[in-house]
Design a protein around this motif. Structure first.
Motif, PDB file in Angstrom:
ATOM      1  N   UNK A 124     -19.584 -47.411  60.486  1.00  0.00           N
ATOM      2  CA  UNK A 124     -19.844 -47.002  59.115  1.00  0.00           C
ATOM      3  C   UNK A 124     -21.189 -46.281  59.035  1.00  0.00           C
ATOM      4  N   UNK A 125     -21.266 -45.275  58.154  1.00  0.00           N
ATOM      5  CA  UNK A 125     -22.482 -44.486  58.002  1.00  0.00           C
ATOM      6  C   UNK A 125     -23.334 -45.007  56.852  1.00  0.00           C
ATOM      7  N   UNK A 126     -24.628 -44.784  56.954  1.00  0.00           N
ATOM      8  CA  UNK A 126     -25.532 -45.119  55.856  1.00  0.00           C
ATOM      9  C   UNK A 126     -25.124 -44.321  54.619  1.00  0.00           C
ATOM     10  N   UNK A 127     -25.183 -44.968  53.466  1.00  0.00           N
ATOM     11  CA  UNK A 127     -24.796 -44.325  52.215  1.00  0.00           C
ATOM     12  C   UNK A 127     -23.359 -44.568  51.811  1.00  0.00           C
ATOM     13  N   UNK A 128     -22.586 -45.187  52.709  1.00  0.00           N
ATOM     14  CA  UNK A 128     -21.184 -45.475  52.385  1.00  0.00           C
ATOM     15  C   UNK A 128     -21.084 -46.669  51.437  1.00  0.00           C
ATOM     16  N   UNK A 129     -19.989 -46.719  50.688  1.00  0.00           N
ATOM     17  CA  UNK A 129     -19.589 -47.918  49.962  1.00  0.00           C
ATOM     18  C   UNK A 129     -18.266 -48.351  50.590  1.00  0.00           C
ATOM     19  N   UNK A 130     -18.290 -49.487  51.282  1.00  0.00           N
ATOM     20  CA  UNK A 130     -17.142 -49.897  52.090  1.00  0.00           C
ATOM     21  C   UNK A 130     -16.657 -51.279  51.670  1.00  0.00           C
ATOM     22  N   UNK A 131     -15.340 -51.452  51.706  1.00  0.00           N
ATOM     23  CA  UNK A 131     -14.728 -52.719  51.316  1.00  0.00           C
ATOM     24  C   UNK A 131     -14.726 -53.692  52.489  1.00  0.00           C
ATOM     25  N   UNK A 132     -14.962 -54.968  52.192  1.00  0.00           N
ATOM     26  CA  UNK A 132     -14.952 -55.996  53.226  1.00  0.00           C
ATOM     27  C   UNK A 132     -14.883 -57.381  52.631  1.00  0.00           C
ATOM     28  N   UNK A 133     -15.093 -58.369  53.480  1.00  0.00           N
ATOM     29  CA  UNK A 133     -15.042 -59.767  53.041  1.00  0.00           C
ATOM     30  C   UNK A 133     -16.256 -60.512  53.579  1.00  0.00           C
ATOM     31  N   UNK A 134     -16.889 -61.302  52.733  1.00  0.00           N
ATOM     32  CA  UNK A 134     -18.013 -62.122  53.156  1.00  0.00           C
ATOM     33  C   UNK A 134     -17.470 -63.270  54.004  1.00  0.00           C
ATOM     34  N   UNK A 135     -17.742 -63.237  55.296  1.00  0.00           N
ATOM     35  CA  UNK A 135     -17.147 -64.221  56.202  1.00  0.00           C
ATOM     36  C   UNK A 135     -17.945 -65.510  56.294  1.00  0.00           C
ATOM     37  N   UNK A 136     -19.268 -65.414  56.307  1.00  0.00           N
ATOM     38  CA  UNK A 136     -20.053 -66.647  56.278  1.00  0.00           C
ATOM     39  C   UNK A 136     -21.482 -66.381  55.816  1.00  0.00           C
ATOM     40  N   UNK A 137     -22.097 -67.430  55.297  1.00  0.00           N
ATOM     41  CA  UNK A 137     -23.458 -67.355  54.781  1.00  0.00           C
ATOM     42  C   UNK A 137     -24.425 -67.862  55.848  1.00  0.00           C
ATOM     43  N   UNK A 138     -25.466 -67.086  56.096  1.00  0.00           N
ATOM     44  CA  UNK A 138     -26.502 -67.496  57.047  1.00  0.00           C
ATOM     45  C   UNK A 138     -27.608 -68.259  56.326  1.00  0.00           C
ATOM     46  N   UNK A 139     -28.110 -67.673  55.228  1.00  0.00           N
ATOM     47  CA  UNK A 139     -29.091 -68.328  54.361  1.00  0.00           C
ATOM     48  C   UNK A 139     -28.547 -68.222  52.947  1.00  0.00           C
ATOM     49  N   UNK A 140     -28.280 -69.345  52.275  1.00  0.00           N
ATOM     50  CA  UNK A 140     -27.692 -69.290  50.936  1.00  0.00           C
ATOM     51  C   UNK A 140     -28.431 -68.342  50.004  1.00  0.00           C
ATOM     52  N   UNK A 141     -27.674 -67.464  49.351  1.00  0.00           N
ATOM     53  CA  UNK A 141     -28.161 -66.491  48.375  1.00  0.00           C
ATOM     54  C   UNK A 141     -29.066 -65.414  48.990  1.00  0.00           C
ATOM     55  N   UNK A 142     -29.354 -65.490  50.261  1.00  0.00           N
ATOM     56  CA  UNK A 142     -30.274 -64.524  50.865  1.00  0.00           C
ATOM     57  C   UNK A 142     -29.616 -63.659  51.934  1.00  0.00           C
ATOM     58  N   UNK A 143     -28.846 -64.261  52.820  1.00  0.00           N
ATOM     59  CA  UNK A 143     -28.339 -63.493  53.960  1.00  0.00           C
ATOM     60  C   UNK A 143     -26.988 -64.019  54.392  1.00  0.00           C
ATOM     61  N   UNK A 144     -26.091 -63.075  54.728  1.00  0.00           N
ATOM     62  CA  UNK A 144     -24.772 -63.460  55.208  1.00  0.00           C
ATOM     63  C   UNK A 144     -24.172 -62.358  56.060  1.00  0.00           C
ATOM     64  N   UNK A 145     -22.983 -62.598  56.558  1.00  0.00           N
ATOM     65  CA  UNK A 145     -22.254 -61.636  57.382  1.00  0.00           C
ATOM     66  C   UNK A 145     -20.943 -61.308  56.695  1.00  0.00           C
ATOM     67  N   UNK A 146     -20.659 -60.009  56.586  1.00  0.00           N
ATOM     68  CA  UNK A 146     -19.391 -59.548  56.027  1.00  0.00           C
ATOM     69  C   UNK A 146     -18.645 -58.768  57.104  1.00  0.00           C
ATOM     70  N   UNK A 147     -17.324 -58.802  57.014  1.00  0.00           N
ATOM     71  CA  UNK A 147     -16.499 -58.006  57.920  1.00  0.00           C
ATOM     72  C   UNK A 147     -15.789 -56.935  57.102  1.00  0.00           C
ATOM     73  N   UNK A 148     -16.058 -55.682  57.445  1.00  0.00           N
ATOM     74  CA  UNK A 148     -15.414 -54.585  56.742  1.00  0.00           C
ATOM     75  C   UNK A 148     -13.927 -54.544  57.067  1.00  0.00           C
ATOM     76  N   UNK A 149     -13.165 -53.844  56.248  1.00  0.00           N
ATOM     77  CA  UNK A 149     -11.739 -53.685  56.512  1.00  0.00           C
ATOM     78  C   UNK A 149     -11.503 -53.003  57.862  1.00  0.00           C
TER      79      UNK A 149
END
Length: 333
Positions: free
Chosen positions: A35-60
């Motif tokens: 994915x390129x900078x400036x994109x708006x991409x759909x995905x799913x938040x897979x897990x939270x690393x730090x609540x409300x601060x940091x997490x990992x999402x997996x794009x479609x």
């Protein structure tokens, strides 16, 4: 007036901002699904690393994205639209994930701008450089710049740089035969020009020689301001000759792109030479690409590149494996 030279190569696009015969900035965009900078991409938040601060999402697409911050109402498993603020960055040992943030409500997905679109957005003239014309990039020192980026060495005996990529920051060591009062300003100017030319960003430290007084250090710092366009922040040059610069980080630098996969870099450089090999201007020419086994193997696995080269040249392309060649020593016959 500075203008962009743009080359739509096989496997990658290349661009250089040139002025009075010099390359001021160089950019490379390689083909791939990232994915390129400036994109708006759909995905799913897979897990939270730090609540409300940091997490990992997996794009479609399957690519994982670092998310900062996480809105309070977004829970693990939620489908989200992500604004990409930094592309994935190759690093030794492991790649740095692309970084994004949850897009505002009502936003719509779209790809990030391509290299050519980014060039046009600068408002400067963009000159296409097809392979059947003169090699304008090379005439401005493209090959020399690529060698500097691969080696991480710039300059002459009087004033030179050694550039080191680390996960924490880019470190630039200034050395040379000039006295410290002259080497400081000369080295800081050389470093500022290299930072711009290679697209170095994030946190950058420059180790200048120790200078005797504050005025000498101020002159050295001023050279950064004169030769590195905004936006950036910097510290003063401290008593040990160290200055730190911070530039917004959206994409990998030329050094990171080239070094991330030396075999790929060599293969794409060989394809570039093949496009411009004698006979290409007339549209005629079967050619043979001779290279190390790793390079020919990569080209075999990417037959579409070879097919594009055949179409552009109007002739067949053969591969010759030569184990005696270094990875970067391939040639066209």
């Amino acid at each position: 007036m500075a203008e962009w030279l743009y080359e739509e190569g096989i496997g990658e696009a290349r661009a250089a901002l040139v002025d009075h015969g010099r390359i001021l900035e160089a950019l490379i965009e390689r083909e791939g699904p990232q994915v390129r900078a400036g994109a708006l991409a759909s995905g799913r938040l897979t897990h939270t690393v730090i609540p409300r601060k940091r997490g990992i999402a997996r794009l479609d697409s399957g690519e994982e994205i670092l998310i900062e911050p996480i809105p309070p109402k977004v829970a693990e498993g939620a489908q989200v639209l992500i604004e990409i603020v930094r592309e994935a960055i190759p690093e030794e040992g492991r790649a740095k994930l692309a970084k994004g943030r949850i897009a505002p409500p009502g936003s719509k997905a779209h790809p990030g701008p391509s290299l050519l679109q980014r060039l046009h957005a600068t408002g400067k003239v963009v000159i296409p450089c097809p392979a059947h014309e003169e090699d304008r990039l090379e005439a401005h020192g493209w090959g020399e710049l690529m060698e500097e980026a691969m080696r991480g060495e710039v300059g002459t005996e009087a004033a030179s740089l050694r550039i080191f990529l680390t996960p924490a920051m880019v470190l630039i060591d200034v050395d040379g035969s000039l006295p410290p009062a002259q080497l400081g300003p000369k080295g800081s100017k050389l470093a500022a020009l290299a930072i711009r030319r290679m697209g170095l960003s994030g946190s950058i430290g420059i180790d200048l020689p120790t200078m005797n007084n504050k005025d000498e250090r101020l002159i050295a710092a001023t050279q950064v301001d004169k030769n590195l366009p905004l936006l950036f922040e910097r510290t003063a040059v401290n008593g040990f000759g160290f200055i730190q610069i911070v530039r917004r980080r959206e994409r990998a630098s030329i050094m990171e792109v080239l070094r991330a996969n030396p075999v790929l870099t060599a293969a794409l450089a060989l394809l570039r030479r093949a496009e411009r090999h004698e006979g290409a201007a007339s549209g005629a020419g079967a050619v043979t690409l001779a290279a190390a086994p790793a390079v020919t193997g990569l080209l075999h696995r990417n037959r579409d590149w070879l097919a594009r080269l055949e179409r552009r040249r109007g002739g067949a392309v053969a591969l010759k494996e030569d184990a005696s060649l270094a990875i970067s020593a391939g040639y066209v016959a």
